[in-house]
Scaffold this motif. Sequence first.
Motif, PDB file in Angstrom:
ATOM      1  N   TYR A 189     -20.341 -24.808 -88.998  1.00 30.07           N
ATOM      2  CA  TYR A 189     -20.578 -26.207 -88.643  1.00 30.07           C
ATOM      3  C   TYR A 189     -21.860 -26.742 -89.288  1.00 30.07           C
ATOM      4  O   TYR A 189     -22.938 -26.192 -89.104  1.00 30.07           O
ATOM      5  CB  TYR A 189     -20.660 -26.370 -87.120  1.00 30.07           C
ATOM      6  N   LEU A 202     -21.631 -16.686 -84.335  1.00 33.34           N
ATOM      7  CA  LEU A 202     -22.168 -15.655 -83.440  1.00 33.34           C
ATOM      8  C   LEU A 202     -22.277 -14.321 -84.176  1.00 33.34           C
ATOM      9  O   LEU A 202     -23.226 -13.563 -83.978  1.00 33.34           O
ATOM     10  CB  LEU A 202     -21.285 -15.504 -82.195  1.00 33.34           C
ATOM     11  N   TRP A 248     -16.963 -28.822 -90.164  1.00 35.72           N
ATOM     12  CA  TRP A 248     -16.766 -27.418 -90.512  1.00 35.72           C
ATOM     13  C   TRP A 248     -16.414 -27.294 -91.988  1.00 35.72           C
ATOM     14  O   TRP A 248     -15.387 -27.780 -92.429  1.00 35.72           O
ATOM     15  CB  TRP A 248     -15.657 -26.824 -89.660  1.00 35.72           C
ATOM     16  N   ASN A 249     -17.281 -26.607 -92.727  1.00 35.39           N
ATOM     17  CA  ASN A 249     -17.024 -26.451 -94.153  1.00 35.39           C
ATOM     18  C   ASN A 249     -17.140 -24.974 -94.534  1.00 35.39           C
ATOM     19  O   ASN A 249     -17.716 -24.168 -93.825  1.00 35.39           O
ATOM     20  CB  ASN A 249     -17.981 -27.325 -94.962  1.00 35.39           C
ATOM     21  N   LYS A 269     -29.533 -19.441 -76.462  1.00 34.65           N
ATOM     22  CA  LYS A 269     -28.369 -18.990 -75.664  1.00 34.65           C
ATOM     23  C   LYS A 269     -27.373 -18.224 -76.536  1.00 34.65           C
ATOM     24  O   LYS A 269     -26.795 -17.232 -76.104  1.00 34.65           O
ATOM     25  CB  LYS A 269     -27.671 -20.193 -75.015  1.00 34.65           C
ATOM     26  N   ALA A 270     -27.177 -18.704 -77.747  1.00 32.06           N
ATOM     27  CA  ALA A 270     -26.236 -18.017 -78.643  1.00 32.06           C
ATOM     28  C   ALA A 270     -26.767 -16.621 -78.988  1.00 32.06           C
ATOM     29  O   ALA A 270     -26.013 -15.648 -79.025  1.00 32.06           O
ATOM     30  CB  ALA A 270     -26.006 -18.841 -79.903  1.00 32.06           C
ATOM     31  N   ARG A 294     -15.566 -20.777 -92.262  1.00 28.81           N
ATOM     32  CA  ARG A 294     -16.105 -22.122 -92.010  1.00 28.81           C
ATOM     33  C   ARG A 294     -17.241 -22.091 -90.990  1.00 28.81           C
ATOM     34  O   ARG A 294     -17.156 -21.410 -89.972  1.00 28.81           O
ATOM     35  CB  ARG A 294     -15.006 -23.037 -91.485  1.00 28.81           C
ATOM     36  N   GLU A 318     -25.394 -21.253 -84.447  1.00 30.39           N
ATOM     37  CA  GLU A 318     -25.304 -21.322 -82.973  1.00 30.39           C
ATOM     38  C   GLU A 318     -24.214 -22.284 -82.510  1.00 30.39           C
ATOM     39  O   GLU A 318     -23.908 -22.349 -81.328  1.00 30.39           O
ATOM     40  CB  GLU A 318     -26.670 -21.714 -82.393  1.00 30.39           C
ATOM     41  N   LYS A 319     -23.628 -23.047 -83.459  1.00 28.49           N
ATOM     42  CA  LYS A 319     -22.560 -23.988 -83.119  1.00 28.49           C
ATOM     43  C   LYS A 319     -21.292 -23.678 -83.900  1.00 28.49           C
ATOM     44  O   LYS A 319     -20.393 -24.514 -83.991  1.00 28.49           O
ATOM     45  CB  LYS A 319     -23.019 -25.415 -83.438  1.00 28.49           C
ATOM     46  N   SER A 334     -29.586 -24.110 -77.449  1.00 29.41           N
ATOM     47  CA  SER A 334     -28.341 -23.569 -77.996  1.00 29.41           C
ATOM     48  C   SER A 334     -28.607 -22.332 -78.850  1.00 29.41           C
ATOM     49  O   SER A 334     -27.854 -21.368 -78.805  1.00 29.41           O
ATOM     50  CB  SER A 334     -27.623 -24.613 -78.844  1.00 29.41           C
ATOM     51  N   HIS A 361     -26.338 -14.268 -76.198  1.00 25.68           N
ATOM     52  CA  HIS A 361     -24.927 -13.928 -76.078  1.00 25.68           C
ATOM     53  C   HIS A 361     -24.557 -12.697 -76.921  1.00 25.68           C
ATOM     54  O   HIS A 361     -23.608 -11.995 -76.606  1.00 25.68           O
ATOM     55  CB  HIS A 361     -24.106 -15.137 -76.539  1.00 25.68           C
ATOM     56  N   ALA A 378     -19.003 -21.166 -83.521  1.00 28.32           N
ATOM     57  CA  ALA A 378     -18.015 -20.317 -82.856  1.00 28.32           C
ATOM     58  C   ALA A 378     -18.165 -18.846 -83.281  1.00 28.32           C
ATOM     59  O   ALA A 378     -19.289 -18.359 -83.443  1.00 28.32           O
ATOM     60  CB  ALA A 378     -16.607 -20.851 -83.097  1.00 28.32           C
TER      61      ALA A 378
END
Lengths: 216, 257
Positions: free
Chosen positions: A154, A203, A132-133, A20-21, A152, A196-197, A17, A24, A199
């Motif tokens: 993750y 990114l 998500w904080n 891949k991120a 926010r 990477e998680k 992940s 991206h 959103a």
Amino acid sequence: MSSIIAVVDYGMGNLRSVSKALEHVVQDGVRVIVSSDADEIAAAERVVFPGQGAARDCMQQLKDLKLDEVVLQAAHEKPFLGICMGMQVLMSHSEENQGIDCMNLYAGNVRAFSDGALEAQMQSLKVPHMGWNKVSHKQAHPLWNDIKENSRFYFVHSYYVDTEDEALVAGTTEYGIEFVSAIARDNVFAVQFHPEKSAHDGLQLLKNFSVWNGKV
Amino acid sequence: MSLAKRIIPCLDVDNGRVVKGVQFVDIRDAGNPVDVARRYDEEGADEITFLDITASSDNRETIVHVVEEVANEVFIPLTVGGGIRTVDDVRRMLNAGADKVGINTAAVFNPEFVREASDKVGSQCIVVAIDAKKVSADGEPLRWEIFTHGGRKPTGIDAIEWAMKMVEYGAGEILLTSMDRDGTKVGFDLPLTRAVSEATTVPVIASGGVGNLEHLAKGVTEGLADAVLAASIFHFAEYTIQEAKQYMADCGIEMRL
């Protein structure tokens, strides 16, 4: 110009992940490699140091694979991004696994949310801190570019970094207590959350890192 | 409290295709998990759960490829459940790009599997799915039991005790489905959700019975769930995830908008 971002693979969790991120968001000509080869990591322009699992296993794996030195060296000299456990093990000590010495790049302790001293504040809060904080920026930094205050991200973790070195703190998050969710010094930036998680904002942070020259 | 409550759309995947009818007007192929996941991500889903319902074990590999493809493009947490029986199954899903793996029936038949899996990959990756059904008669104190095989087989195990045991064994999260409510659209079993949430120290995802946005909000405000999972209200485009999050935020619930 060709440049390489090395994601350090020391057997602690899935790095797919993360790579891949990064792929991206990087500019043309930038290569992302997942590597457990000390020479490859030493030759990369930028290093990402992720990780999940237990602190004891992380430290053991780094030593077994003889990657502890190259990781520390990278943290001294090139743009370096620590993620989750890759942030925690930069500190001097962790209370996980009945206490474990870490890489000691920075003075500080890694403590459990479920620690007895916190019990009053943590009552009714679930551990792991999962979801998500908000992250509040504690210093201006190129890696916060185009990321709003209190965006926010993750999180998923049961331990957090506790440091008395205020100047090290780049971001904080509230979960029963206000804890350090990002640190920064010189060419090092490290986060407790998972960009990477996370959103769009996650990114963006990775994109910022991919063009960062390591200067503040 | 600044940690947001989560909305998790759940996709049933059979032989690599999304089933149960997903209807997006502007999606070319509503059966393609990648398209659907990308769409939910754009709408603001906090996580996505895939439930592999492939009957034949010969076709189990397809879900691995689905996860790989989705993880290449969708950068939010992914959970995969269905047919997970060994630590190798768990590892394969994580290596494909899943962040968490759901264990259901295998945990009931072999609780040690949960301990072994969480030891190997960390509690944060292990979601124990619990299918519970009310067994107390009207007027009696409420009691729920664990059922397997899609709610057909009773086990005699008390749901609350089971949830506590699973946390002790290393579950990092509980996905709690009311078999009485699943598919009914009359709302979560709120007393069940609340009882499990209060009895355990890890996050609880409420599931089964969502028919409207008020149901989602009540899962949090009355059921004390940390996250809410729904399938049909999103698949049939009755509501978008954005609408659901806004509604919950308007109810005073902390959400990522």
